[in-house]
Design a protein around this motif. Structure first.
Motif, PDB file in Angstrom:
ATOM      1  N   LEU A  13      36.450  40.297  40.824  1.00 32.13           N
ATOM      2  CA  LEU A  13      35.243  40.872  41.415  1.00 32.13           C
ATOM      3  C   LEU A  13      35.306  42.399  41.476  1.00 32.13           C
ATOM      4  N   VAL A  14      36.519  42.941  41.512  1.00 35.68           N
ATOM      5  CA  VAL A  14      36.654  44.405  41.625  1.00 35.68           C
ATOM      6  C   VAL A  14      37.535  45.016  40.536  1.00 35.68           C
ATOM      7  N   GLU A  15      38.199  44.197  39.759  1.00 36.69           N
ATOM      8  CA  GLU A  15      39.153  44.726  38.777  1.00 36.69           C
ATOM      9  C   GLU A  15      38.485  45.492  37.645  1.00 36.69           C
ATOM     10  N   GLN A  16      37.304  45.050  37.218  1.00 37.33           N
ATOM     11  CA  GLN A  16      36.691  45.624  36.019  1.00 37.33           C
ATOM     12  C   GLN A  16      36.054  46.991  36.245  1.00 37.33           C
ATOM     13  N   ASP A  17      35.740  47.315  37.496  1.00 33.78           N
ATOM     14  CA  ASP A  17      35.105  48.619  37.735  1.00 33.78           C
ATOM     15  C   ASP A  17      35.768  49.382  38.885  1.00 33.78           C
ATOM     16  N   VAL A  18      35.803  48.792  40.070  1.00 37.94           N
ATOM     17  CA  VAL A  18      36.316  49.508  41.242  1.00 37.94           C
ATOM     18  C   VAL A  18      37.775  49.901  41.056  1.00 37.94           C
ATOM     19  N   MET A  19      38.597  48.980  40.580  1.00 34.97           N
ATOM     20  CA  MET A  19      40.028  49.243  40.464  1.00 34.97           C
ATOM     21  C   MET A  19      40.373  50.273  39.382  1.00 34.97           C
ATOM     22  N   LYS A  20      39.439  50.563  38.512  1.00 32.85           N
ATOM     23  CA  LYS A  20      39.687  51.596  37.505  1.00 32.85           C
ATOM     24  C   LYS A  20      39.763  52.981  38.148  1.00 32.85           C
ATOM     25  N   GLU A  21      39.213  53.118  39.372  1.00 27.48           N
ATOM     26  CA  GLU A  21      39.279  54.383  40.099  1.00 27.48           C
ATOM     27  C   GLU A  21      40.516  54.459  40.991  1.00 27.48           C
ATOM     28  N   SER A  22      41.243  53.367  41.113  1.00 25.94           N
ATOM     29  CA  SER A  22      42.327  53.278  42.093  1.00 25.94           C
ATOM     30  C   SER A  22      43.540  54.097  41.679  1.00 25.94           C
ATOM     31  N   ARG A  23      44.060  54.886  42.638  1.00 26.20           N
ATOM     32  CA  ARG A  23      45.310  55.620  42.448  1.00 26.20           C
ATOM     33  C   ARG A  23      46.139  55.445  43.711  1.00 26.20           C
ATOM     34  N   PRO A  24      47.254  54.726  43.674  1.00 26.06           N
ATOM     35  CA  PRO A  24      47.795  53.963  42.554  1.00 26.06           C
ATOM     36  C   PRO A  24      47.011  52.675  42.320  1.00 26.06           C
ATOM     37  N   LEU A  25      47.409  51.915  41.312  1.00 30.28           N
ATOM     38  CA  LEU A  25      46.724  50.671  40.981  1.00 30.28           C
ATOM     39  C   LEU A  25      46.748  49.708  42.162  1.00 30.28           C
ATOM     40  N   TRP A  26      45.596  49.160  42.453  1.00 28.17           N
ATOM     41  CA  TRP A  26      45.386  48.212  43.548  1.00 28.17           C
ATOM     42  C   TRP A  26      45.640  48.814  44.926  1.00 28.17           C
ATOM     43  N   ASN A  27      45.275  50.088  45.044  1.00 26.71           N
ATOM     44  CA  ASN A  27      45.166  50.671  46.382  1.00 26.71           C
ATOM     45  C   ASN A  27      44.130  49.845  47.155  1.00 26.71           C
ATOM     46  N   GLY A  28      44.454  49.458  48.375  1.00 28.83           N
ATOM     47  CA  GLY A  28      43.534  48.647  49.172  1.00 28.83           C
ATOM     48  C   GLY A  28      43.767  47.157  49.033  1.00 28.83           C
ATOM     49  N   GLU A  29      44.942  46.771  48.514  1.00 30.50           N
ATOM     50  CA  GLU A  29      45.248  45.344  48.362  1.00 30.50           C
ATOM     51  C   GLU A  29      45.237  44.617  49.702  1.00 30.50           C
TER      52      GLU A  29
END
Length: 339
Positions: free
Chosen positions: A230-246
């Motif tokens: 639900l969020v991997e294809q767009d929202v997580m592309k902005e994440s630094r580091p990957l999956w910030n907010g897990e």
């Protein structure tokens, strides 16, 4: 020309001296203190709304202890602070507790990998998986846990033995929720610079509990990855580091899986007075904030770390929080559409 100007000025004076104008002026002068008082009160209320933390309800410990046969698995990440795990009280407390029979120690950095030698500890080489899963790595390996209940705790935390007892006693009252210490809330207007993310710690029923320490059902780790698309294809592309907010996402997923109303009341629970604390900075090889993934600024001051490192950490902290706020809002809406 001068005559016309003088006529206009004289006419203006007459208008200002008219009975109606005099009455309006007197009324305004009489109401001015009330108007100023109302404006002042509105400003004070606005400031209280923006800056006062939400009150947490008083916590009452469960009257009965958790069932004697309760057993849990623990997931601990080792990435940049191996001395925390080797030398702090964390692993000692966990390995000596009767309810803990398995500790999954995930080594995600090739430079800090080591073997923690204990019968309860399973050392996992998570370097390659870390490149794919980032901060969600803890939930990836949580799915392999031996027990149904899994404790997640950060490597820089310490806790007393009775804190784990209190956590288990509260959690076993209702296992269809997430229980920890550090509750968080979302309020867009209170936290505009952070996109609604409120960093104040809350206790009692909350929407989100941080992974600094939390206890959940293993099935929520599976659910995390079922809904991650639900969020991997767009929202997580902005994440630094990957999956910030897990941590935010797993809580929202739990609320979704347990059919919690989107706007509450919430089942997840934070024990604000739980006897858990951050380990000493002496166990860190670096104290400039450079390796603090969470953007935590609580213990970093310009006069301790220098202005340049502090400013860099501050900017990272604000960006970190703002992303968490956006993720919170978007993920919540998209999960609601799955029902």
């Amino acid at each position: 020309m001068n005559h016309d100007v003088e006529s206009l000025l004289e006419e203006k004076k007459l208008l200002n001296l008219s009975p109606n104008n005099s009455k309006r002026t007197r009324r305004f002068d009489q109401c001015r203190p009330v108007i100023l008082l109302a404006i002042g009160a509105a400003i004070v209320l606005l400031l209280l709304f923006l800056f006062l933390p939400y009150p947490s309800p008083p916590y009452t410990k469960p009257k009965s202890k958790y069932p004697a046969d309760t057993r849990i698995s623990v997931v601990v990440m080792n990435h940049s602070r191996p001395r925390m795990i080797r030398e702090s009280l964390l692993m000692k407390t966990l390995t000596e507790h009767d309810a803990v029979t398995e500790i999954l120690l995930c080594h995600s950095n090739p430079l800090t990998k080591f073997t923690f030698d204990h019968v309860k500890v399973k050392n996992i080489d998570a370097v390659q998986a870390n490149e794919e899963h980032g901060l969600s790595l803890r939930f990836w390996y949580c799915r392999q846990a031996q027990h149904q209940f899994v404790l997640h705790i950060d490597d820089d935390m310490e806790l007393s033995p009775h804190a784990l007892d209190d956590l288990l006693s509260e959690f076993t009252l209702n296992t269809h929720r997430i229980v920890g210490k550090y509750g968080r809330s979302y309020s867009y207007w209170r936290n505009l610079p952070r996109s609604g993310y409120d960093a104040a710690t809350l206790g009692g029923p909350v929407e989100v509990v941080l992974t600094k320490i939390l206890l959940l059902e293993r099935s929520m780790c599976d659910a995390f990855f079922r809904h991650a698309h639900l969020v991997e294809q767009d929202v997580m592309k902005e994440s630094r580091p990957l999956w910030n907010g897990e941590d935010i996402f797993v809580n929202l997923v739990a609320n979704h899986e347990y059919n919690v109303p989107i706007n509450g009341p919430y089942n997840n629970f934070a024990i604000k007075d739980l006897d858990v604390w951050e380990a000493s900075d002496s166990f860190k090889d670096d104290d400039t904030g450079e390796h603090d993934v969470s953007g935590n600024m609580d213990r970093h001051r310009p006069w301790n770390v220098g202005w340049a490192p502090w400013l860099k950490a501050y900017r990272r902290s604000q960006a970190h929080a703002a992303f968490r706020g956006r993720l919170w809002y978007i993920a919540k809406q998209r999960l609601a559409q799955q029902k």
